[in-house]
Design a protein around this motif. Structure first.
Motif, PDB file in Angstrom:
ATOM      1  N   THR A 532       0.828  -1.204   0.000  1.00 50.45           N
ATOM      2  CA  THR A 532       0.000   0.000   0.000  1.00 50.45           C
ATOM      3  C   THR A 532       0.866   1.258   0.000  1.00 50.45           C
ATOM      4  O   THR A 532       0.626   2.203  -0.764  1.00 50.45           O
ATOM      5  N   ASN A 533       1.881   1.279   0.848  1.00 52.63           N
ATOM      6  CA  ASN A 533       2.771   2.442   0.912  1.00 52.63           C
ATOM      7  C   ASN A 533       3.467   2.687  -0.418  1.00 52.63           C
ATOM      8  O   ASN A 533       3.555   3.830  -0.899  1.00 52.63           O
ATOM      9  N   LEU A 534       3.953   1.616  -1.051  1.00 51.85           N
ATOM     10  CA  LEU A 534       4.677   1.768  -2.316  1.00 51.85           C
ATOM     11  C   LEU A 534       3.739   2.214  -3.433  1.00 51.85           C
ATOM     12  O   LEU A 534       4.105   3.056  -4.267  1.00 51.85           O
ATOM     13  N   LEU A 535       2.541   1.669  -3.467  1.00 48.33           N
ATOM     14  CA  LEU A 535       1.582   2.057  -4.509  1.00 48.33           C
ATOM     15  C   LEU A 535       1.141   3.510  -4.345  1.00 48.33           C
ATOM     16  O   LEU A 535       0.999   4.248  -5.325  1.00 48.33           O
ATOM     17  N   LEU A 536       0.921   3.939  -3.103  1.00 47.47           N
ATOM     18  CA  LEU A 536       0.529   5.320  -2.866  1.00 47.47           C
ATOM     19  C   LEU A 536       1.654   6.289  -3.220  1.00 47.47           C
ATOM     20  O   LEU A 536       1.409   7.376  -3.764  1.00 47.47           O
ATOM     21  N   ASN A 537       2.894   5.895  -2.925  1.00 50.25           N
ATOM     22  CA  ASN A 537       4.036   6.734  -3.310  1.00 50.25           C
ATOM     23  C   ASN A 537       4.112   6.882  -4.824  1.00 50.25           C
ATOM     24  O   ASN A 537       4.385   7.965  -5.352  1.00 50.25           O
ATOM     25  N   ALA A 538       3.886   5.771  -5.544  1.00 50.73           N
ATOM     26  CA  ALA A 538       3.911   5.817  -7.006  1.00 50.73           C
ATOM     27  C   ALA A 538       2.785   6.701  -7.539  1.00 50.73           C
ATOM     28  O   ALA A 538       2.969   7.474  -8.487  1.00 50.73           O
ATOM     29  N   TRP A 539       1.614   6.581  -6.924  1.00 54.97           N
ATOM     30  CA  TRP A 539       0.455   7.406  -7.331  1.00 54.97           C
ATOM     31  C   TRP A 539       0.763   8.898  -7.161  1.00 54.97           C
ATOM     32  O   TRP A 539       0.514   9.711  -8.042  1.00 54.97           O
ATOM     33  N   GLN A 540       1.394   9.233  -6.014  1.00 56.14           N
ATOM     34  CA  GLN A 540       1.717  10.638  -5.741  1.00 56.14           C
ATOM     35  C   GLN A 540       2.834  11.150  -6.646  1.00 56.14           C
ATOM     36  O   GLN A 540       2.942  12.352  -6.881  1.00 56.14           O
ATOM     37  N   ALA A 541       3.678  10.233  -7.161  1.00 53.88           N
ATOM     38  CA  ALA A 541       4.796  10.645  -8.023  1.00 53.88           C
ATOM     39  C   ALA A 541       4.346  10.884  -9.458  1.00 53.88           C
ATOM     40  O   ALA A 541       5.145  11.352 -10.280  1.00 53.88           O
ATOM     41  N   MET A 542       3.074  10.547  -9.784  1.00 54.78           N
ATOM     42  CA  MET A 542       2.574  10.721 -11.156  1.00 54.78           C
ATOM     43  C   MET A 542       1.294  11.555 -11.152  1.00 54.78           C
ATOM     44  O   MET A 542       0.203  11.065 -11.486  1.00 54.78           O
ATOM     45  N   PRO A 543       1.388  12.823 -10.784  1.00 56.53           N
ATOM     46  CA  PRO A 543       0.167  13.661 -10.720  1.00 56.53           C
ATOM     47  C   PRO A 543      -0.476  13.862 -12.079  1.00 56.53           C
ATOM     48  O   PRO A 543      -1.696  14.119 -12.159  1.00 56.53           O
ATOM     49  N   ALA A 544       0.302  13.743 -13.148  1.00 58.55           N
ATOM     50  CA  ALA A 544      -0.250  13.935 -14.499  1.00 58.55           C
ATOM     51  C   ALA A 544      -0.541  12.608 -15.184  1.00 58.55           C
ATOM     52  O   ALA A 544      -0.733  12.557 -16.407  1.00 58.55           O
ATOM     53  N   GLY A 545      -0.581  11.535 -14.420  1.00 57.92           N
ATOM     54  CA  GLY A 545      -0.801  10.207 -14.998  1.00 57.92           C
ATOM     55  C   GLY A 545       0.499   9.546 -15.427  1.00 57.92           C
ATOM     56  O   GLY A 545       1.569  10.140 -15.384  1.00 57.92           O
ATOM     57  N   GLY A 546       0.387   8.289 -15.850  1.00 57.40           N
ATOM     58  CA  GLY A 546       1.568   7.536 -16.253  1.00 57.40           C
ATOM     59  C   GLY A 546       1.291   6.054 -16.216  1.00 57.40           C
ATOM     60  O   GLY A 546       0.138   5.613 -16.312  1.00 57.40           O
ATOM     61  N   THR A 547       2.352   5.274 -16.056  1.00 53.21           N
ATOM     62  CA  THR A 547       2.221   3.811 -16.021  1.00 53.21           C
ATOM     63  C   THR A 547       2.870   3.271 -14.756  1.00 53.21           C
ATOM     64  O   THR A 547       3.987   3.650 -14.401  1.00 53.21           O
TER      65      THR A 547
END
Length: 641
Positions: A532-547
């Motif tokens: 959960t922590n890693l996925l949320l960090n990834a989500w926050q690192a891509m504010p404009a979307g991504g993969t």
């Protein structure tokens, strides 16, 4: 006499023996010599600073001498350059005290074999002809270049020729050969010559065992043979000079690197000379490791030749008729190709990956381990001949990681002390404030605006309580509840919670795995917190979307899980501190810097590892490796059984 063996004493792992052994014939992890690969060169005995490699020569010699009647010693003609503390005649006197009635110098065999070489050279039809009196070279060809055996000149060494002549001349007497060549023992065995051989260092030890003081021993002249004294084989090139009038027509080489190059050239058909002399020891026999003085090779050679020349001049006046003795100088060679277990390429690649060699840390081929390449070391590792820690670069990386973990543990310990204090000092007033807010919210007369303010206060209190709880999580070693769980169930449960956030933010989820059951021993709730922590960090690192890519790979005994995003990435200067408590790159109020510290602690509690790769502006990748078993399943099975 016996071949070298390795004792079971503790080893400081200096790896000198592995680096010195020319054929990697030492399974250091198993504390044994690999006989099939050994060429009996004796390097391990002389290069080990702890003297872990031995032979039973002196014990066997002691027993043999006690049984024998008339005893005769034959000493290598190298003695003038090998033993510099005392004159050679002192050695003859000491041998006389040991019970040897006669002592001879092996200074006549070279002329005998030179004639055999000349006859062979005249009829040889398969150039190049390899001259080598060296048993280590011969055994190396037999085991590692058996296809080149037909190029070897089938003639015994000068020392064995001398020994054969003396045994014919002194029938009934018991002979002992004193040599600077440890592999000469193997040549004696192959030619069915049951004569003891001891090296110069062993002879010195034997004198000490028998309490013979060479300084007080009277000098004794060597016995004279009814043969012209000739220059013995001392240095590289001596054999060619004895055979050819023009020695420039032959190539002379010494040392294993040169020998390997020449043998490879012969195998490939690229060798142009018709005659080559090969010597295992640098510079020839005078460079033997069994000659332990500190003189240069040139000085040793000079002393040995000067001594033999002076002796030759004295012997000229003592010549008698030469007996017509028929000495067999021929020998045979046998192909003994070394058949090593060749692991498949995938296993080799996996072994290298486990050592840490990958795209970020390429193979160095530094040879510190004693193997010619990282790949050869990996093969030896798969054959259980070495241990991973023998790889120095890998060991340094692991030690660096341990240092990082130690420092991180110290920081966590300080956080723990602070957390306990904070929990005691803050939880009580937080509890009171939370109670007052709940009481106020239950008042139905309050306006909507006031209730909204109270709800904001309640949320702030809950956030503060969560921070305190996270601090306590870091500080306490909460026992994890391990059980066998399907890893994909844990990943799936996490994705069901986070997927809506990813979808609404324009983040494409790429799952690179087949969700077949993969059971690992873990605490599912703790792992879900990590994911959960890693996925949320990834989500926050891509504010404009991504993969966001999630991959799972299995390896023997472990599973590798990767979370890779295409976000803003992490700056290189931030990577070393990424798992430190309170370190965050987020704006004030957006993060506490405790999430990744908790992730690290949970992974460490699972005996796993987590690594980060990042390219600023292109994204980051978190790679988790977890063991499939924590060792507890096995314990339960053994108890049930």
């Amino acid at each position: 006499m016996g071949s070298p063996y390795r004792d079971d004493n503790s080893c400081p792992l200096c790896l000198s023996c592995l680096r010195g052994c020319p054929t990697q014939a030492i399974a250091l992890a198993q504390k044994r010599i690999i006989e099939a690969q050994c060429i009996h060169c004796g390097v391990c005995q002389f290069i080990c600073p702890q003297q872990h490699y031995h032979s039973d020569n002196l014990t066997e010699l002691e027993e043999t001498l006690n049984r024998w009647g008339k005893k005769i010693a034959l000493i290598s003609g190298l003695i003038g350059g090998a033993v510099i503390e005392y004159e050679p005649e002192k050695i003859a006197g000491a041998l006389n005290q040991l019970g040897f009635e006669e002592v001879y110098l092996a200074d006549f065999g070279l002329k005998m074999i030179a004639q055999a070489y000349q006859e062979l050279l005249g009829n040889f039809q398969n150039p190049p002809l390899i001259f080598s009196h060296c048993p280590a070279v011969v055994e190396y060809v037999e085991k590692f270049y058996p296809d080149l055996i037909s190029h070897l000149a089938p003639v015994i060494s000068p020392e064995l020729a001398s020994l054969k002549y003396l045994s014919e001349l002194k029938k009934g007497a018991h002979l002992v050969l004193v040599s600077a060549c440890p592999p000469r023992k193997e040549e004696l065995t192959k030619n069915l010559m049951d004569y003891p051989l001891i090296t110069f260092p062993e002879l010195k030890q034997f004198f000490i065992m028998r309490k013979i003081d060479l300084g007080k021993v009277p000098a004794k002249q060597f016995q004279t043979l009814p043969l012209p004294a000739e220059n013995s084989f001392i240095a590289e090139g001596d054999l060619v000079k004895a055979v050819l009038e023009d020695s420039s027509k032959a190539l002379v080489a010494s040392g294993m690197e040169e020998i390997q190059r020449i043998l490879n050239c012969i195998r490939l058909g690229e060798f142009r000379d018709k005659l080559v002399e090969l010597n295992f020891c640098k510079g020839g026999c005078i460079g033997s490791l069994a000659i332990t003085n500190h003189l240069s090779l040139i000085r040793r050679k000079q002393l040995a030749k000067n001594y033999l020349q002076a002796r030759k001049e004295v012997e000229q006046s003592r010549l008698r008729l030469v007996p017509n003795l028929k000495i067999k100088l021929e020998c045979q060679f046998n192909a003994r190709r070394v058949q090593l277990l060749e692991p498949n390429p995938e296993k080799i690649k996996l072994a290298l990956n486990n050592l840490g060699f990958d795209s970020d840390f390429p193979k160095l081929n530094c040879k510190i381990c004693g193997y010619p390449s990282c790949e050869e070391f990996a093969k030896a590792l798969l054959r259980n001949e070495v241990e991973p820690n023998y790889c120095f670069p890998s060991l340094l990386r692991n030690m660096s990681r341990l240092d990082e973990r130690f420092l991180r543990s110290e920081r966590l310990a300080s956080v723990g002390q602070m957390a306990v204090t904070l929990a005691h000092e803050i939880n009580n007033p937080l509890g009171l404030a939370s109670g007052y807010v709940q009481t106020l919210l239950s008042n139905k007369k309050l306006s909507k605006e006031i209730k909204e303010v109270l709800n904001l206060i309640r949320e702030g209190i809950e956030d503060a309580a969560n921070i305190i709880q996270n601090l306590l999580t870091l500080s306490r070693d909460r026992p994890l509840s391990f059980s066998l769980n399907n890893l994909y169930d844990v990943i799936g449960a996490t994705l069901r919670l986070i997927a809506p956030k990813l979808e609404t933010s324009g983040i494409f989820l790429n799952l690179d795995y087949i969700p077949e059951p993969l059971f690992i021993e873990c605490d599912p709730q703790a792992l879900q917190q990590v994911f959960t922590n890693l996925l949320l960090n990834a989500w926050q690192a891509m504010p404009a979307g991504g993969t966001l890519s999630i991959s799972v790979q299995t390896q023997p005994g472990q599973v590798i899980i990767s979370f890779k995003d295409t976000g803003v990435g992490i700056k290189p200067e931030h990577l070393p501190r990424l798992f430190d408590p309170f370190f965050t790159t987020k704006a004030p109020g957006e993060g506490t810097g405790l999430g990744l510290a908790i992730v690290y602690k949970i992974i460490e509690s699972h005996k796993g590892d987590i690594q980060v790769r990042s390219d600023t502006g292109k994204g980051a990748e978190f790679i988790i490796s977890l063991p499939l078993s924590q060792g507890q399943t096995e314990q339960r099975k053994s108890k049930d059984g």
